[in-house]
Design a protein around this motif. Sequence first.
Motif, PDB file in Angstrom:
ATOM      1  N   ASN A   1       8.876   7.572   3.229  1.00 12.73           N
ATOM      2  CA  ASN A   1       8.766   7.850   4.349  1.00 12.73           C
ATOM      3  C   ASN A   1       7.678   8.716   4.407  1.00 12.73           C
ATOM      4  O   ASN A   1       7.063   8.874   5.926  1.00 12.73           O
ATOM      5  N   GLU A   2       7.270   9.423   3.802  1.00 13.23           N
ATOM      6  CA  GLU A   2       6.063  10.606   3.667  1.00 13.23           C
ATOM      7  C   GLU A   2       4.905   9.722   4.067  1.00 13.23           C
ATOM      8  O   GLU A   2       3.857  10.252   4.522  1.00 13.23           O
ATOM      9  N   GLN A   3       4.804   8.450   3.727  1.00  7.44           N
ATOM     10  CA  GLN A   3       3.602   7.611   3.597  1.00  7.44           C
ATOM     11  C   GLN A   3       3.575   6.688   4.769  1.00  7.44           C
ATOM     12  O   GLN A   3       2.536   5.989   5.161  1.00  7.44           O
TER      13      GLN A   3
ATOM     14  N   LYS B   1       0.676  -1.229   0.027  1.00  6.77           N
ATOM     15  CA  LYS B   1       0.073  -0.083   0.028  1.00  6.77           C
ATOM     16  C   LYS B   1       1.026   1.238  -0.014  1.00  6.77           C
ATOM     17  O   LYS B   1       0.682   2.226  -0.591  1.00  6.77           O
ATOM     18  N   VAL B   2       1.911   1.108   0.916  1.00  4.01           N
ATOM     19  CA  VAL B   2       2.865   2.506   0.851  1.00  4.01           C
ATOM     20  C   VAL B   2       3.465   2.817  -0.617  1.00  4.01           C
ATOM     21  O   VAL B   2       3.581   3.962  -0.775  1.00  4.01           O
ATOM     22  N   MET B   3       3.736   1.626  -1.195  1.00  5.79           N
ATOM     23  CA  MET B   3       4.479   1.930  -2.532  1.00  5.79           C
ATOM     24  C   MET B   3       3.390   2.423  -3.621  1.00  5.79           C
ATOM     25  O   MET B   3       3.621   3.188  -4.385  1.00  5.79           O
ATOM     26  N   ARG B   4       2.071   2.164  -3.396  1.00  7.15           N
ATOM     27  CA  ARG B   4       1.063   2.472  -4.435  1.00  7.15           C
ATOM     28  C   ARG B   4       1.011   3.971  -3.997  1.00  7.15           C
ATOM     29  O   ARG B   4       0.768   4.767  -4.890  1.00  7.15           O
TER      30      ARG B   4
ATOM     31  N   LYS C   1      17.854   9.399  -2.736  1.00  9.99           N
ATOM     32  CA  LYS C   1      17.264  10.548  -1.833  1.00  9.99           C
ATOM     33  C   LYS C   1      15.585  10.823  -1.844  1.00  9.99           C
ATOM     34  O   LYS C   1      14.854  10.853  -0.849  1.00  9.99           O
ATOM     35  N   GLU C   2      15.279  11.132  -2.977  1.00  9.98           N
ATOM     36  CA  GLU C   2      13.901  11.073  -3.422  1.00  9.98           C
ATOM     37  C   GLU C   2      12.977  10.016  -3.058  1.00  9.98           C
ATOM     38  O   GLU C   2      11.938  10.441  -2.598  1.00  9.98           O
ATOM     39  N   ALA C   3      13.274   8.858  -3.262  1.00 11.92           N
ATOM     40  CA  ALA C   3      12.478   7.585  -3.144  1.00 11.92           C
ATOM     41  C   ALA C   3      12.373   7.483  -1.591  1.00 11.92           C
ATOM     42  O   ALA C   3      11.402   6.935  -0.971  1.00 11.92           O
TER      43      ALA C   3
ATOM     44  N   ASP D   1       7.192   3.056  -8.888  1.00  9.54           N
ATOM     45  CA  ASP D   1       6.913   2.399 -10.157  1.00  9.54           C
ATOM     46  C   ASP D   1       7.514   1.057  -9.928  1.00  9.54           C
ATOM     47  O   ASP D   1       8.131   0.404 -10.745  1.00  9.54           O
ATOM     48  N   VAL D   2       6.667   0.183  -8.996  1.00  9.87           N
ATOM     49  CA  VAL D   2       6.784  -1.139  -8.658  1.00  9.87           C
ATOM     50  C   VAL D   2       6.576  -1.949  -9.913  1.00  9.87           C
ATOM     51  O   VAL D   2       5.125  -1.764 -10.231  1.00  9.87           O
ATOM     52  N   ALA D   3       7.293  -2.964 -10.312  1.00 12.66           N
ATOM     53  CA  ALA D   3       6.806  -3.965 -11.411  1.00 12.66           C
ATOM     54  C   ALA D   3       5.772  -4.816 -10.734  1.00 12.66           C
ATOM     55  O   ALA D   3       5.985  -5.342  -9.846  1.00 12.66           O
TER      56      ALA D   3
END
Length: 226
Positions: A83-85, A27-30, A76-78, A35-37
């Motif tokens: 972590n924002e999520q 869920k966090v990645m979404r 850094k951006e990732a 851009d997860v495969a």
Amino acid sequence: MKIRVRFSKQEQMKFIGHLDMVRYFQKVMRRGEIDVAYSEGFSPHQKMSFAAPLSVGVLSKGEYFDMEVNSTLSTKEAIERINEQNVEGVKVLSYKLLPDNAKNAMAVMSAADYFVYTDIFTDDDITGFINQDSINVIKKTKKSEKEVDIKPLIYSIKKEDNGIFIKLAQGSAQNLKPELVVTALENFTQKSDTSYIYERLDMYCTEDGKLISLDNIGSDIGENIG
């Protein structure tokens, strides 16, 4: 592209089980638009695998999962976006691009560091314990139980200011839980505690006969790729 993520699991999140953590990170990645495969077929799922389940109630500063991505932000951006999520108690610590031929963390993991917070054992207790010719314990499985010598699976154990540091075998080939080491230590010293706190510090693979942190495989990403 393969990415390895290291994260910590602290505070109340230690009570969240492994499968729930897998679903949590999906869920966090979404939500973070990473851009997860996805796999193909009738039920596509994110291509993500975790190094090793963490027992419920155990803290950690060194959990890992690998994932395949179609494109990626810089390290850094990732980290910032994920972590924002994240909820309080979970924090991504590293995000690295793996070599194309790298095996996933679950397949290569062979050892782990743990810290057991307790003040009941002395230096002499630890020295006497590890200097035994063998350390036999009853190891239970789903179908049976048998006596095994766990000494060869304890790579290091030492007393520190606020507890015990243990490096032990952990992986698909050999797997020793720190709780079993502490039980054996209790039996040896005839001491016990009801307030142990366990924390996993890191995980390792073996390369050329040496233990290498899973965090030392791969490299930081300087700019967006893809």
